[in-house]
Design an enzyme around this catalytic site. Sequence first.
Site, PDB file in Angstrom:
ATOM      1  CD  GLU A   1      -2.330   2.365  -3.520  1.00 36.74           C
ATOM      2  OE1 GLU A   1      -3.369   3.158  -3.501  1.00 36.74           O
ATOM      3  OE2 GLU A   1      -1.779   2.385  -2.351  1.00 36.74           O
TER       4      GLU A   1
ATOM      5  CG  ASP B   1      -1.715   1.163   1.434  1.00 37.71           C
ATOM      6  OD1 ASP B   1      -2.653   1.302   0.369  1.00 37.71           O
ATOM      7  OD2 ASP B   1      -1.636   1.884   2.404  1.00 37.71           O
TER       8      ASP B   1
END
Length: 644
Positions: free
Chosen positions: A362, A309
Amino acid sequence: MAHDEFGGLTGWDLEGFHSGGDTEVWKRLGSHVVTIDDDERGPITGTRFAVWAPNAQAVEVISDFNWWTGDRMRLIPGSGVWGTFVEGVDEGTLYKFRIQDQWGTWHEKVDPMARYSEQAPQNASIVTETHYEWNDDEWIARREASRAHAEPMSVYEVHLGGWRHGLSYRELADQLVSYVTWQGYTHVEFMPLAEHPFAPSWGYQVTGYFSPTSRYGSPDDLRYLIDKLHQAGIGVIMDWVPGHFPKDDWALGRFDGTALYEHADPRQGEHKDWGTYIFNYGRNEVKSFLVSSALYWISEFHADGLRVDAVASMLYLDYSREEGQWVPNKYGGRENLEAIDFLRYVNSHLYSRHPGILMIAEESTSFPGVTKPVDDGGLGFGFKWNMGWMNDSLRYLELNPFHRQYHHGEMTFAMVYQYSENFILPISHDEVVHGKGSMITKIPGDDWQQFASLRAFYSYMWSFPGKQLVFMGQEFGQRHEFDESVSLEWFVADLWGHGGLKRLFRDLNKIYKENPALWQLDSDPRGFEWINADDAGNNLFSWLRRSDDGSTIACFTNFSPNPQTDYRIDLPMEGVWTEILNTDSLEYDGTGEFGNLGQIVAAPLPAPDRLRAVATVCVPPMGSVWLRHNPSATAALPGDPGVQ
């Protein structure tokens, strides 16, 4: 005392932790049920507790076994780690550490290495050991031999609490596995399952980097769920959050009274936007802690990969900061060199330990080489989310169809940089929250236009180079934004429009997996060729997808409400092209009026263009058609049965 007071843990065991090279720290720190030798009584069983707190004056383990009054721990010489062994303490025991800082103040902290925790809002750590016996050897063997870039991948992103609210890991092992199997996805991606206190954070503010959230059951219950997915042929990707951690006073922050896991300087150690701390990636012990966490989910829970993330927030020292709010690196630049080294290390280490896994970034900027190998100067990820494609595509989809012609280039632009990285095309949870609306409410028009546009869009996505990811609920056109506190709107899933979309997703996945042309050369320019990239006036996009053996599929998507009933095209090969998908089919709640009777026939062009052929195709309004070249087929005669 006639036995080892540290339960067998020595300073030598901790050298790798301090050098940054120990990637299995969970085996040494935390709580462990162990049997040790007592000089007088022989083998005795209890729990060993160990915690890193180098700047503490004193540390106690407080627990239900001592009525939360505290047993003093002792410092293992030269290690900064405090330890003790308590006889008779077994699994299920609740505990915390009470730490006295340099100023004499006591702080109650949960175990950073806890492998099980109380259910929120309670937060005590729980002594646990695994007793699970895996049944996924065949899956793991196939994974080790896999080549992810040249294999199909369609990912169903899931928030376990919001899929069907109230289900446990074991209940999900029945219902979720059955549903994902029917839909045909190759993988599920779980939003963070590491322990977190605040449910509306969706798991992105982690307090237990080794502790599966107890909201849905025990750690072995999660193992059972993953095992069942593997036995059904479904891979498991887990979200992992090494970019920041919350400031809860009972967790990692200021753990021993000092900035232990984070930078002390707030210009380096705090995310002002998120109100969280940033890890000190340059500290060896922090590196060992984080790499161990990543390895833990793959080694101990058989996860098939991690989606990391907020990578952009890790890469840049000035991420979301004004001038004067950040500290340049040693060269005066904005790149976070310590975080870059950390990401390279974690990727290299995990790929070396578990061949065939997926490491996914990401990453929302154009940082170079995210998916290049570390040896070639890259970060070493296997895939990167294509945020540019996502933003451009959704912006186009939200436009009135008349205005789309003026934004045609935004949809074709992704091919300019397609082969710079290995991409996943994500329509994730981030696109259906915070006032953005659900996918269906983004689209102008009435119900028919909205559903037809969604069918066209997802078919466009499934045929575009790159792997696919969609967030749960999109497959049947959920009308409201994601809300983690309630289930998806299953009550609409079989209504008109919704049910057709759900059936389309099933068929997209089936056709996709059966046709290597749609996935084998995603990262190779040989796998894609425009038929017409410039038909802005018709809002129409067309291209060819190819596989290694030359099999070819022609893909057409019409984002206009006007049908193209005799759309003239050039094709690379003459003969029969079989219609394998038409989103206007009655099966998908389309009109059933616009099709190609099952095939088109491409006629050869006269010299000097004999290497190409010409045909006409019918492309539905707000619709997609896929045609597969079938060199062995003969053209159907008038009156032969066909499918629209």
